[in-house]
Design an enzyme around this catalytic site. Structure first.
Site, PDB file in Angstrom:
ATOM      1  N   VAL A  60       1.036   5.588  -1.247  1.00 41.81           N
ATOM      2  CA  VAL A  60       0.499   6.907  -1.385  1.00 41.81           C
ATOM      3  C   VAL A  60       1.536   7.868  -2.006  1.00 41.81           C
ATOM      4  O   VAL A  60       2.711   8.037  -1.387  1.00 41.81           O
ATOM      5  CB  VAL A  60      -0.383   7.508  -0.415  1.00 41.81           C
ATOM      6  CG1 VAL A  60      -0.903   9.013  -0.941  1.00 41.81           C
ATOM      7  CG2 VAL A  60      -1.517   6.686  -0.120  1.00 41.81           C
ATOM      8  N   ASP A  90       1.536  -7.320   5.923  1.00 40.45           N
ATOM      9  CA  ASP A  90       2.742  -7.404   6.428  1.00 40.45           C
ATOM     10  C   ASP A  90       3.283  -5.907   6.297  1.00 40.45           C
ATOM     11  O   ASP A  90       3.771  -5.378   5.255  1.00 40.45           O
ATOM     12  CB  ASP A  90       3.638  -8.248   5.582  1.00 40.45           C
ATOM     13  CG  ASP A  90       3.280  -9.675   5.761  1.00 40.45           C
ATOM     14  OD1 ASP A  90       3.306 -10.079   7.077  1.00 40.45           O
ATOM     15  OD2 ASP A  90       3.081 -10.415   4.636  1.00 40.45           O
ATOM     16  N   GLY A 105      -6.208  11.524   3.460  1.00 37.88           N
ATOM     17  CA  GLY A 105      -7.182  10.495   3.516  1.00 37.88           C
ATOM     18  C   GLY A 105      -7.170   9.472   2.634  1.00 37.88           C
ATOM     19  O   GLY A 105      -7.877   8.575   2.456  1.00 37.88           O
ATOM     20  N   TYR A 121      -1.703   0.900  10.538  1.00 37.59           N
ATOM     21  CA  TYR A 121      -2.551  -0.171  10.590  1.00 37.59           C
ATOM     22  C   TYR A 121      -3.571  -0.108  11.726  1.00 37.59           C
ATOM     23  O   TYR A 121      -4.459  -0.498  11.822  1.00 37.59           O
ATOM     24  CB  TYR A 121      -1.960  -1.487   9.807  1.00 37.59           C
ATOM     25  CG  TYR A 121      -1.630  -1.396   8.499  1.00 37.59           C
ATOM     26  CD1 TYR A 121      -2.310  -1.344   7.458  1.00 37.59           C
ATOM     27  CD2 TYR A 121      -0.218  -1.588   8.183  1.00 37.59           C
ATOM     28  CE1 TYR A 121      -2.242  -1.113   6.119  1.00 37.59           C
ATOM     29  CE2 TYR A 121       0.098  -1.563   6.864  1.00 37.59           C
ATOM     30  CZ  TYR A 121      -0.887  -1.578   5.860  1.00 37.59           C
ATOM     31  OH  TYR A 121      -0.391  -1.359   4.558  1.00 37.59           O
ATOM     32  N   LEU A 167       0.962  -1.207   0.011  1.00 37.22           N
ATOM     33  CA  LEU A 167       0.087   0.127   0.012  1.00 37.22           C
ATOM     34  C   LEU A 167       0.963   1.302   0.103  1.00 37.22           C
ATOM     35  O   LEU A 167       1.720   1.271   0.865  1.00 37.22           O
ATOM     36  CB  LEU A 167      -0.904   0.117   1.317  1.00 37.22           C
ATOM     37  CG  LEU A 167      -1.382   1.232   1.637  1.00 37.22           C
ATOM     38  CD1 LEU A 167      -2.766   1.596   0.649  1.00 37.22           C
ATOM     39  CD2 LEU A 167      -2.148   1.303   2.962  1.00 37.22           C
ATOM     40  N   GLY A 186      -4.657   7.091   1.823  1.00 35.25           N
ATOM     41  CA  GLY A 186      -4.227   5.715   2.416  1.00 35.25           C
ATOM     42  C   GLY A 186      -5.339   5.081   3.065  1.00 35.25           C
ATOM     43  O   GLY A 186      -5.586   4.064   2.977  1.00 35.25           O
ATOM     44  N   GLY A 229      -1.518  12.376   3.285  1.00 34.66           N
ATOM     45  CA  GLY A 229      -2.321  13.485   4.475  1.00 34.66           C
ATOM     46  C   GLY A 229      -3.656  13.716   4.042  1.00 34.66           C
ATOM     47  O   GLY A 229      -4.008  14.764   4.527  1.00 34.66           O
TER      48      GLY A 229
END
Ligand SMILES: CC(C)(COP(=O)(O)OP(=O)(O)OC[C@H]1O[C@@H](n2cnc3c(N)ncnc32)[C@H](O)[C@@H]1OP(=O)(O)O)[C@@H](O)C(=O)NCCC(=O)NCCS
Length: 173
Positions: free
Chosen positions: A96, A130, A104, A140, A94, A106, A102
């Site tokens: 960005v 992971d 939103g 997360y 994942l 992600g 910053g």
């Protein structure tokens, strides 16, 4: 998510992967050099958020996975059947782009991955990740993921604990 809406698409050959710059060079390189092979070999699916209809602002990958029952926290494991493993979906990557951090995005990509996992006809007990380092793990955890007791960089979010969303936060292409 603020600003102009992003479109969400499966990565394909029309998307320019070369301009993508997140804070993580390995994740930029993966998008540039590796992901299309992984898609072709069916070891990963890749979804991209597009700004202005074409620029890749963020991406994530999903693949099938499993979690060893013995590795889950006891409080989670005791509610599951005594199979050696439980099915999961792994969000392998994942990222960005720095220009869109910053805002939103992600969190929205994570919500889209959860939505996709929940609506699949193939059962998965949890979305797992992971994390590449402790800062990623904190991201997360901020979104409700729990770390495995013996592996702080492997985190999971049981589907049953996620508030069911009927819609992705994105408009599909
Ligand atoms: C981690 C990353 C995906 C976050 O993307 P982003 O678009 O900047 O994050 P968002 O704006 O959606 O942040 C959503 C929320 O997470 C929080 N958050 C962001 N990074 C965080 C971190 N490292 N630890 C804890 N919380 C974090 C934000 O404060 C925000 O909180 P709020 O919703 O309560 O306001 C992005 O910084 C990135 O690409 N980093 C490099 C690659 C990486 O580390 N990937 C992680 C997977 S290995």
């Amino acid at each position: 998510m603020s600003g102009a809406p992003f479109l969400l698409a499966s990565l394909d050959a029309t998307h320019d992967r070369t301009a993508f710059r997140s804070d993580s060079e390995p994740l930029n390189r993966y998008l540039r050099e590796q992901v299309t092979q992984d898609i072709r070999r069916r070891v990963a699916a890749c979804f991209v958020a597009l700004a202005d209809g074409q620029r890749i602002a963020g991406y994530y990958t999903l693949a099938s996975a499993s979690l060893l029952l013995a590795n889950l926290p006891a409080s989670t494991g005791k509610r599951l059947p005594r199979y050696p493993t439980v099915p999961a979906v792994r969000m392998g990557r994942l990222a960005v782009d720095q220009a869109f951090k910053g805002q939103g995005l992600g969190g929205a990509l994570l919500a889209d991955a959860l939505y996709r996992t929940a609506r699949s006809e193939i059962a998965a007990f949890a979305l797992m990740v992971d994390a590449k380092d402790e800062a990623a793990a904190a991201f997360y955890q901020h979104h409700g993921f729990m770390a495995l007791p013996d592996s702080s960089l492997t985190l999971f979010l049981p589907q049953a604990t996620v508030q069911r969303s009927e819609n992705s936060p994105f408009q599909a292409v």
